[in-house]
Structure formats: structure tokens, C-alpha cells
Design a protein around this motif. Structure first.
Motif, PDB file in Angstrom:
ATOM      1  N   THR A  27       0.834  -1.206   0.000  1.00  0.00           N
ATOM      2  CA  THR A  27       0.000   0.000   0.000  1.00  0.00           C
ATOM      3  C   THR A  27       0.868   1.256   0.000  1.00  0.00           C
ATOM      4  O   THR A  27       0.613   2.205  -0.753  1.00  0.00           O
ATOM      5  CB  THR A  27      -0.925  -0.005   1.235  1.00  0.00           C
ATOM      6  OG1 THR A  27      -1.691  -1.193   1.227  1.00  0.00           O
ATOM      7  CG2 THR A  27      -1.851   1.189   1.226  1.00  0.00           C
ATOM      8  N   ASP A  28       1.901   1.265   0.832  1.00  0.00           N
ATOM      9  CA  ASP A  28       2.800   2.419   0.878  1.00  0.00           C
ATOM     10  C   ASP A  28       3.516   2.622  -0.453  1.00  0.00           C
ATOM     11  O   ASP A  28       3.663   3.758  -0.921  1.00  0.00           O
ATOM     12  CB  ASP A  28       3.833   2.249   1.998  1.00  0.00           C
ATOM     13  CG  ASP A  28       3.214   2.322   3.383  1.00  0.00           C
ATOM     14  OD1 ASP A  28       2.069   2.807   3.500  1.00  0.00           O
ATOM     15  OD2 ASP A  28       3.882   1.881   4.342  1.00  0.00           O
ATOM     16  N   ILE A  29       3.958   1.547  -1.069  1.00  0.00           N
ATOM     17  CA  ILE A  29       4.642   1.634  -2.360  1.00  0.00           C
ATOM     18  C   ILE A  29       3.701   2.184  -3.429  1.00  0.00           C
ATOM     19  O   ILE A  29       4.081   3.024  -4.246  1.00  0.00           O
ATOM     20  CB  ILE A  29       5.225   0.272  -2.765  1.00  0.00           C
ATOM     21  CG1 ILE A  29       6.411  -0.071  -1.862  1.00  0.00           C
ATOM     22  CG2 ILE A  29       5.642   0.264  -4.222  1.00  0.00           C
ATOM     23  CD1 ILE A  29       6.922  -1.490  -2.037  1.00  0.00           C
ATOM     24  N   THR A  30       2.455   1.736  -3.417  1.00  0.00           N
ATOM     25  CA  THR A  30       1.469   2.208  -4.398  1.00  0.00           C
ATOM     26  C   THR A  30       1.210   3.705  -4.222  1.00  0.00           C
ATOM     27  O   THR A  30       1.146   4.451  -5.204  1.00  0.00           O
ATOM     28  CB  THR A  30       0.160   1.415  -4.258  1.00  0.00           C
ATOM     29  OG1 THR A  30       0.449   0.025  -4.390  1.00  0.00           O
ATOM     30  CG2 THR A  30      -0.843   1.810  -5.321  1.00  0.00           C
ATOM     31  N   LYS A  31       1.062   4.142  -2.965  1.00  0.00           N
ATOM     32  CA  LYS A  31       0.841   5.568  -2.706  1.00  0.00           C
ATOM     33  C   LYS A  31       2.027   6.392  -3.192  1.00  0.00           C
ATOM     34  O   LYS A  31       1.859   7.432  -3.838  1.00  0.00           O
ATOM     35  CB  LYS A  31       0.625   5.814  -1.213  1.00  0.00           C
ATOM     36  CG  LYS A  31      -0.729   5.401  -0.704  1.00  0.00           C
ATOM     37  CD  LYS A  31      -0.839   5.686   0.785  1.00  0.00           C
ATOM     38  CE  LYS A  31      -2.136   5.184   1.361  1.00  0.00           C
ATOM     39  NZ  LYS A  31      -2.211   5.411   2.818  1.00  0.00           N
ATOM     40  N   ASP A  32       3.233   5.935  -2.878  1.00  0.00           N
ATOM     41  CA  ASP A  32       4.428   6.659  -3.309  1.00  0.00           C
ATOM     42  C   ASP A  32       4.546   6.684  -4.828  1.00  0.00           C
ATOM     43  O   ASP A  32       4.931   7.696  -5.420  1.00  0.00           O
ATOM     44  CB  ASP A  32       5.687   6.035  -2.700  1.00  0.00           C
ATOM     45  CG  ASP A  32       5.804   6.289  -1.209  1.00  0.00           C
ATOM     46  OD1 ASP A  32       5.115   7.203  -0.704  1.00  0.00           O
ATOM     47  OD2 ASP A  32       6.583   5.566  -0.547  1.00  0.00           O
ATOM     48  N   SER A  33       4.215   5.580  -5.466  1.00  0.00           N
ATOM     49  CA  SER A  33       4.279   5.509  -6.930  1.00  0.00           C
ATOM     50  C   SER A  33       3.299   6.493  -7.563  1.00  0.00           C
ATOM     51  O   SER A  33       3.637   7.186  -8.528  1.00  0.00           O
ATOM     52  CB  SER A  33       3.984   4.082  -7.381  1.00  0.00           C
ATOM     53  OG  SER A  33       3.965   4.004  -8.780  1.00  0.00           O
ATOM     54  N   ASN A  34       2.098   6.554  -7.034  1.00  0.00           N
ATOM     55  CA  ASN A  34       1.100   7.493  -7.561  1.00  0.00           C
ATOM     56  C   ASN A  34       1.547   8.942  -7.350  1.00  0.00           C
ATOM     57  O   ASN A  34       1.358   9.787  -8.217  1.00  0.00           O
ATOM     58  CB  ASN A  34      -0.256   7.267  -6.906  1.00  0.00           C
ATOM     59  CG  ASN A  34      -0.904   5.975  -7.355  1.00  0.00           C
ATOM     60  OD1 ASN A  34      -0.576   5.435  -8.407  1.00  0.00           O
ATOM     61  ND2 ASN A  34      -1.803   5.459  -6.547  1.00  0.00           N
ATOM     62  N   ARG A  35       2.139   9.213  -6.210  1.00  0.00           N
ATOM     63  CA  ARG A  35       2.616  10.562  -5.925  1.00  0.00           C
ATOM     64  C   ARG A  35       3.747  10.942  -6.886  1.00  0.00           C
ATOM     65  O   ARG A  35       3.786  12.048  -7.421  1.00  0.00           O
ATOM     66  CB  ARG A  35       3.100  10.642  -4.483  1.00  0.00           C
ATOM     67  CG  ARG A  35       3.549  12.014  -4.085  1.00  0.00           C
ATOM     68  CD  ARG A  35       3.794  12.101  -2.573  1.00  0.00           C
ATOM     69  NE  ARG A  35       4.381  13.377  -2.257  1.00  0.00           N
ATOM     70  CZ  ARG A  35       5.632  13.553  -1.863  1.00  0.00           C
ATOM     71  NH1 ARG A  35       6.424  12.524  -1.704  1.00  0.00           N
ATOM     72  NH2 ARG A  35       6.095  14.750  -1.600  1.00  0.00           N
ATOM     73  N   ILE A  36       4.666  10.020  -7.123  1.00  0.00           N
ATOM     74  CA  ILE A  36       5.776  10.284  -8.043  1.00  0.00           C
ATOM     75  C   ILE A  36       5.251  10.494  -9.462  1.00  0.00           C
ATOM     76  O   ILE A  36       5.703  11.384 -10.178  1.00  0.00           O
ATOM     77  CB  ILE A  36       6.800   9.136  -7.986  1.00  0.00           C
ATOM     78  CG1 ILE A  36       7.543   9.179  -6.651  1.00  0.00           C
ATOM     79  CG2 ILE A  36       7.783   9.222  -9.139  1.00  0.00           C
ATOM     80  CD1 ILE A  36       8.408   7.961  -6.388  1.00  0.00           C
ATOM     81  N   ALA A  37       4.275   9.678  -9.872  1.00  0.00           N
ATOM     82  CA  ALA A  37       3.704   9.832 -11.213  1.00  0.00           C
ATOM     83  C   ALA A  37       3.036  11.199 -11.363  1.00  0.00           C
ATOM     84  O   ALA A  37       3.160  11.857 -12.398  1.00  0.00           O
ATOM     85  CB  ALA A  37       2.707   8.710 -11.488  1.00  0.00           C
ATOM     86  N   TRP A  40       5.725  13.839 -11.638  1.00  0.00           N
ATOM     87  CA  TRP A  40       6.381  13.732 -12.943  1.00  0.00           C
ATOM     88  C   TRP A  40       5.518  14.395 -14.019  1.00  0.00           C
ATOM     89  O   TRP A  40       6.024  15.123 -14.869  1.00  0.00           O
ATOM     90  CB  TRP A  40       6.625  12.267 -13.274  1.00  0.00           C
ATOM     91  CG  TRP A  40       7.288  12.075 -14.600  1.00  0.00           C
ATOM     92  CD1 TRP A  40       6.702  11.743 -15.787  1.00  0.00           C
ATOM     93  CD2 TRP A  40       8.684  12.211 -14.889  1.00  0.00           C
ATOM     94  NE1 TRP A  40       7.626  11.670 -16.777  1.00  0.00           N
ATOM     95  CE2 TRP A  40       8.860  11.955 -16.256  1.00  0.00           C
ATOM     96  CE3 TRP A  40       9.781  12.522 -14.109  1.00  0.00           C
ATOM     97  CZ2 TRP A  40      10.096  11.996 -16.858  1.00  0.00           C
ATOM     98  CZ3 TRP A  40      11.016  12.569 -14.731  1.00  0.00           C
ATOM     99  CH2 TRP A  40      11.163  12.306 -16.089  1.00  0.00           C
TER     100      TRP A  40
END
Length: 103
Positions: A27-37, A40
Motif C-alpha cells: 500500500t505504501d509503495i502504491t501511494k508513493d508511486s502514484n505521488r511520483i507519477a 512527474w
């Protein structure tokens, strides 16, 4: 001698603890990935202009005038520095299209 190991990481007692931690990390990785996207996209993609139609028309008109001015300047420079000498109907009728003669 006795070795003392200090392990500050989490202590898992069952497989359910591991599964729970795995789900939390995912869940944390998904949140961070969405934030980075999102960051970007903000960085790389120009936001759409919310200009009024009048502002867009004014911009197009200004750009067109700049292009026309550049074309006229390039034609004058081409003629001045030894381009083809114009021959034709316009050259015979209008004197300002002729190249000036140095006496």
C-alpha cells in the motif's frame, strides 16, 4: 564470550504478521508511486492554457505577424546579398522592386 545481537527490526511471530506487513508495504509503495507519477506529470507536461478565445486569437495574430516579418526580412537580405535578380511583371511596373544601381 557471549555475543549480543541487537536487532531493531520488527519481530514477526507468525505468517499472518508477515502477510500483514507485506500488504502494508504494498500500500505504501502504491501511494508513493502514484505521488511520483503525479509530480512527474506536473514537471514534464505543460498545463493546458485557460486563455479566452480573444487571447488565443491575439497570440495567433502576433505569431503570424512575426513570421511574416521574418519572411520579408529574409527576402530582403537574400536580394541584397546577391540573390536572383527579379524579372517579371512586378519588376517592370514598380521601381521599388528593382535593385538600386551604384553610380
Amino acid at each position: 564470550m557471549t555475543e549480543q545481537t541487537t536487532h531493531s527490526g520488527p519481530h514477526y511471530r507468525t505468517l499472518d504478521d508477515i502477510r500483514l506487513r507485506k500488504a502494508q508495504l504494498l500500500t505504501d509503495i502504491t501511494k508513493d508511486s502514484n505521488r511520483i507519477a503525479g509530480l512527474w506529470n506536473e514537471l514534464m507536461h505543460k498545463p493546458k492554457d485557460k486563455n479566452s478565445p480573444t487571447q488565443r486569437f491575439s497570440g495567433v495574430l502576433s505569431t503570424g505577424a512575426g513570421v511574416l516579418d521574418g519572411l520579408i526580412l529574409s527576402w530582403k537580405l537574400y536580394r541584397m546579398f546577391g540573390g536572383k535578380h527579379p524579372t517579371g511583371l512586378l519588376n517592370k511596373r514598380f521601381g521599388f522592386f528593382k535593385k538600386k544601381k551604384n553610380k
